[in-house]
Design an enzyme around this catalytic site. Structure first.
Site, PDB file in Angstrom:
ATOM      1  CD  GLU A 164       7.082   0.099  -5.341  1.00 58.27           C
ATOM      2  OE1 GLU A 164       7.904  -0.274  -6.196  1.00 58.27           O
ATOM      3  OE2 GLU A 164       5.865   0.291  -5.598  1.00 58.27           O
TER       4      GLU A 164
ATOM      5  CG  PHE B   9      14.422   4.196 -16.990  1.00 53.20           C
ATOM      6  CD1 PHE B   9      13.147   4.330 -17.511  1.00 53.20           C
ATOM      7  CD2 PHE B   9      14.727   3.053 -16.254  1.00 53.20           C
ATOM      8  CE1 PHE B   9      12.191   3.348 -17.321  1.00 53.20           C
ATOM      9  CE2 PHE B   9      13.781   2.058 -16.055  1.00 53.20           C
ATOM     10  CZ  PHE B   9      12.508   2.211 -16.596  1.00 53.20           C
ATOM     11  CD  GLN B  10      12.266   2.601 -12.883  1.00 53.36           C
ATOM     12  OE1 GLN B  10      13.225   2.107 -12.290  1.00 53.36           O
ATOM     13  NE2 GLN B  10      11.114   1.947 -13.036  1.00 53.36           N
TER      14      GLN B  10
ATOM     15  CE  LYS C 106      22.239  -0.912 -10.828  1.00 54.00           C
ATOM     16  NZ  LYS C 106      21.467  -1.253 -12.058  1.00 54.00           N
TER      17      LYS C 106
ATOM     18  CG  MET D 227     -16.478   9.755   7.617  1.00 55.41           C
ATOM     19  SD  MET D 227     -17.542   9.687   9.083  1.00 55.41           S
ATOM     20  CE  MET D 227     -16.552   8.659  10.163  1.00 55.41           C
TER      21      MET D 227
END
Length: 554
Positions: free
Chosen positions: A47, A109-110, A159, A468
């Site tokens: 993602e 969940f999630q 959802k 760096m």
């Protein structure tokens, strides 16, 4: 239609032709609607890659980029990209799935608190709990993301909202308009300009965001005022302008930094007096009066109080400022002085010492690439030494041709941003310049390049170090090189080949020309792996909390 179908319908209304994303349970109804949609979805391999691809799309076009993810880890993986978009004022809309409203707050969940996570790093965030509010919310998201000072906006859609039936309405939103500076402010700014003997234009990334590149160059040419640029402003001023002195700040050119420190008037346009630009703020341009042009009132007087502020749309304020001005003979001596500095302190592309005779000078490599690449090439970078070398040694004809993570400084930006730019501009050459540390952060996006056969070129500058950080350890931490060794890197050519991407490794100066030509002439994706000496560093460098004239030069 249901909420998912309505979501895609609204995206189409806003001219969205592609989305970058990754599916999952809570966003599945939208992905089901995508199955029959005219919108093209680009499956990224993580993602964060989707978010950075949306940024690359947006920054290379000026359009709103769109990314999409599921709830929980999908959203948390987006967060870094959204923070980057907001920090660099890039218009991005993120559509995220959420657990059904009945389960929200139950640690389902999630489930994560998307509003809590995103509000700190976005311009705005919405959570839709009524399907009848979905249409208006999506329209608002695009308006907020692209208006004023752009940024990232999240629309979190549970959802059950996605699958609920809804009757589309004709939603009309009033477009927000930017203020225009008063005539008194314009007059006061012009008086300062006509009184100045050592003026400087200090050009930031806001000029491109305000679609005012032509107006800025008209002002520069009309007045003949020498100019400098921030990292995000590169490409705004015509790089062939004899009065353009290059980038200023921590790794700015010596001519730019010295001239700013000596100027008596600083015209800051779309710039925010960032610490990487100013060095020790109290000693930045110490003799200068300041005119500050910006669209964001929060930036005016935040760090440096201006003598005159012009708040509003650059498309109006810059021409209003330029009107009636001309090249002044009183500034001739200053112009000549700035040009002499530019010539005297110009970079030289040779490396001294026999030990370096056959090795590749990263600066010379990038300077040569800049000279031979197609005129409208898009170059993306990651963050580190290679980023500063690109900024110093390459030239860009438009700010949309140089994409980098400025304010947030995010490693892993370059490759997915190049993917977004290549999709947005399929006819243009796109080159991702990366370091071996940054490249490994989102290397999985080689899979996206393979799947969609994108002709992205990757120039990988490899010193087997976190360069760096190591340079700072050398200078400021007594050479205690803690956790900066990357000598166990993979075989990058073999890695690219596993994704059906050809490439070659070069490590001698005599092979640079052939390597660059082969990369540019490749009809598809290509990886040019360039090995450089681990001790090549970025110069000049202004140490932290130091005035810009006190540059270290190696």
């Amino acid at each position: 239609m249901n909420g998912a179908q309505l979501t895609l319908d609204i995206l189409k209304q806003h001219g969205v032709s592609c989305i970058f994303g990754y599916p999952g349970g809570a966003i599945m109804p939208v992905y089901d609607a995508l199955f029959e949609s005219e919108i093209t979805h680009y499956l990224c391999r993580q993602e964060q890659g989707a978010a950075f691809s949306a940024l690359g799309y947006a920054k290379s076009t000026g359009k709103v980029g769109v990314c999409m993810a599921t709830s929980g880890p999908g959203v948390t993986n987006l967060i870094t990209g959204l923070a980057d978009a907001t920090a660099d004022s890039v218009p991005v809309v993120a559509i995220t799935g959420q657990v059904p409203t009945a389960l929200m707050g139950t640690d389902a969940f999630q489930e994560v608190d998307v509003l809590g996570l995103s509000l700190a790093v976005t311009k705005h965030a919405f959570q839709v709990t009524d399907v009848n509010e979905l249409e208006k919310t999506l329209h608002q998201a695009f308006e907020i993301a692209s208006s004023g000072r752009p940024g990232a906006v999240v629309v979190d859609i549970p959802k059950d909202i996605q699958i609920s039936e809804v009757n589309p309405q004709l939603v009309l939103l009033e477009s927000s308009s930017l203020p225009e500076p008063s005539s008194d402010s314009i007059l006061a700014a012009k008086q300062l300009i006509t009184q100045a003997h050592k003026p400087i234009l200090y050009v930031g990334g806001g000029v491109a965001l305000g679609n005012a590149v032509e107006e800025l160059n008209f002002l520069a040419k009309t007045t003949g005022i020498p100019s400098v640029s921030t990292l995000k402003g590169l490409g705004t001023v015509d790089p062939t302008d004899e009065n353009y002195l290059g980038m200023l700040g921590m790794h700015g050119t010596k001519a730019a930094n010295l001239s700013v420190q000596e100027c008596d008037l600083l015209l800051a346009i779309g710039a925010r007096f960032d610490d990487r630009v100013t060095g020790k703020l109290a000693e930045f341009a110490p003799h200068a009066k300041v005119i500050h042009l910006d669209v964001d009132p929060a930036e005016v007087s935040k760090l440096r109080k201006p003598d005159v502020s012009l708040l509003g749309d650059f498309k109006h304020s810059i021409p209003a400022l330029a009107r009636g001005l001309a090249v002044r003979t009183e500034v001739d001596a200053w112009r000549n002085e700035c040009r002499l500095k530019k010539a005297k302190y110009a970079f030289e592309y040779t490396m001294e010492g026999t030990e370096y005779e056959q090795q590749i000078d990263a600066r010379a490599l990038l300077h040569r690439l800049s000279a031979i690449m197609p005129n409208n090439t898009v170059v993306t970078t990651d963050v580190g030494q290679h980023q500063m070398w690109v900024a110093q040694h390459m030239q860009f004809t438009h700010p949309q041709n140089f994409l980098t993570s400025g304010a947030l400084g995010t490693m892993g930006y370059g490759l997915p941003a190049a993917i977004g730019a290549q999709i947005a501009r399929p006819e243009d050459c796109v080159i991702a310049v990366s370091g071996d540390g940054s490249f490994m952060m989102n290397v999985q996006e080689l899979g996206t390049i393979k799947r969609f056969n994108l002709p992205v070129k990757v120039l990988l500058i490899d010193n087997t170090k976190l360069g760096m950080v190591r340079q700072w350890q050398r200078l400021f931490f007594e050479k205690r090189f803690s956790e900066t060794d990357l000598s166990d890197n993979p075989d990058f050519i073999q890695l690219a080949n596993s994704f059906d991407i050809p490439g070659q490794t070069i490590n001698r100066a005599q092979d640079v020309e052939q390597g660059l030509q082969r990369m540019l002439q490749s009809s598809g994706p290509y990886l040019l792996h360039v090995k450089i000496n681990e001790d090549q560093n970025v110069w000049p460098l202004v140490p932290p909390n130091t005035a810009n004239q006190a540059m270290l030069e190696g």
